[in-house]
Design a protein around this motif. Structure first.
Motif, short mmCIF file in Angstrom:
data_model
loop_
_atom_site.label_atom_id
_atom_site.label_comp_id
_atom_site.label_asym_id
_atom_site.label_seq_id
_atom_site.Cartn_x
_atom_site.Cartn_y
_atom_site.Cartn_z
N GLY A 274 -42.73 -0.45 10.41
CA GLY A 274 -44.06 -0.96 10.11
C GLY A 274 -44.55 -2.05 11.04
N ALA A 275 -44.03 -2.06 12.27
CA ALA A 275 -44.36 -3.14 13.20
C ALA A 275 -45.46 -2.76 14.20
N GLY A 276 -46.10 -1.63 14.01
CA GLY A 276 -47.25 -1.28 14.83
C GLY A 276 -46.97 -0.59 16.14
N GLY A 277 -45.72 -0.30 16.44
CA GLY A 277 -45.41 0.45 17.65
C GLY A 277 -45.19 -0.44 18.86
N PHE A 278 -44.86 0.22 19.96
CA PHE A 278 -44.63 -0.47 21.23
C PHE A 278 -45.36 0.29 22.33
#
Length: 344
Positions: free
Chosen positions: A135-139
């Motif tokens: 759930g950290a928004g991607g890279f």
């Protein structure tokens, strides 16, 4: 620096106003930096940004990061650094022909891939998946490149680049929409560079020959790497001269996208060059999981970011994405391979 004619920087800014296209971004009218800096007496603002990037640690690390071919044998395959230099050369050629700001163009080009992971897009895909699963928004390497110049370089101070340079870096991918024509030039130059040098590297590595490339693409773009590069650059210039946007002609764009799709099927995904990709991805994943559990084993600069309130997953991505290929392999061996099993 003052001469009998006045301040050198002011002379160069005046020269830009007199000689560059009305669509060019002028150094004198930059939207500025997040933190005010005393102006250089010699260099206009975009030239200063180019120099800041060139002297950064992240720029030097690119020489040991994969472009496409993992752990190639030989000195003539492209790395992330040589790719960056080729993009800068192509972009400057186009910008000069269109009378755009070459300093801004080169600064964006030199900084556009600073945030790339070890092992090319394979490493990026792993970090993106692991972040999204949590759930950290991607890279995304474009966003990471901006994070490097805003936060991570110079022990947390960042490089304090102008807004125009950061905009071009952030928006250099296909989905991006750079606000300056110089940024648009880099966006297309990136595609021209990697498509042509990936074909060149694939031919050098024996993965394909010129005869393998479908005639529908070579009839438009050219019969060899040199001609394709030359023709694509000329097409962008012809299609963009005197206009307020940068583009290719429909025929060239269609042929380039077609060749890119063909390369994905035969080299990027299905070719022998990617046989080691699974191992590289697993290596990145294990390093990620390890440092999520042991943040105290990261270098001090990353521990400081975490202590100051940056989310751990972001700090771990900062650390891993900044690794070179060789450093990632060394850390993996150090953490996961028993000492007596190392092959020397």
């Amino acid at each position: 620096m003052e001469t009998k004619y006045g301040c050198i920087r002011e002379m160069l800014e005046e020269m830009e106003e007199k000689t560059l296209s009305p669509y060019a971004a002028l150094s004198k009218y930059t939207k500025g930096r997040d933190r005010a800096e005393r102006k250089c007496d010699i260099r206009p603002e975009y030239q200063r940004d180019r120099d800041k990037i060139l002297h950064s640690k992240a720029f030097r690390r690119m020489k040991h990061k994969t472009q496409v071919f993992l752990a190639p044998e030989g000195d003539h395959y492209r790395t992330r650094l040589t790719h960056t230099l080729e993009v800068a050369q192509i972009a400057r050629t186009i910008s000069k022909a269109l009378r755009l700001n070459e300093d801004l163009t080169e600064a964006i080009a030199l900084g556009h891939d600073l945030g790339h992971t070890p092992f090319g897009h394979s490493g990026e895909a792993v970090l993106d998946r692991l972040c999204k699963e949590r759930g950290a928004g991607g890279f995304d390497h474009s966003e990471q490149s901006v994070r490097i110049v805003e936060v991570l370089e110079k022990d947390g101070e960042g490089l304090n680049l102008t807004k125009e340079v950061r905009d071009g870096i952030l928006n250099h991918q296909t989905s991006g929409h750079p606000k300056t024509l110089e940024g648009q030039v880099v966006r297309l130059s990136d595609k021209i560079a990697y498509l042509n040098h990936d074909v060149d590297d694939a031919i050098r590595g024996g993965l394909l020959t010129e005869a393998d490339i479908p005639k529908e693409y070579t009839d438009v773009l050219g019969k060899n790497v040199h001609d394709r590069l030359n023709n694509l650059i000329h097409d962008v210039i012809r299609s963009s001269v005197g206009r307020d946007h940068i583009e290719m002609s429909p025929d060239y764009q269609k042929a380039m996208l077609g060749l890119r799709s063909w390369m994905f099927r035969h080299v990027y995904i299905g070719g022998k060059a990617k046989e080691e990709e699974g191992k590289a991805k697993k290596m990145i994943e294990l390093l990620f999981l390890y440092y999520m559990d042991h943040p105290e084993e990261m270098p001090g600069e990353y521990q400081r970011l975490y202590a100051e309130g940056t989310e751990l997953i972001r700090v771990v991505c900062d650390y891993i994405s900044g690794m070179t290929d060789n450093y990632a392999i060394e850390k993996f061996e150090e953490l996961f391979v028993p000492a007596g099993w190392h092959v020397r």
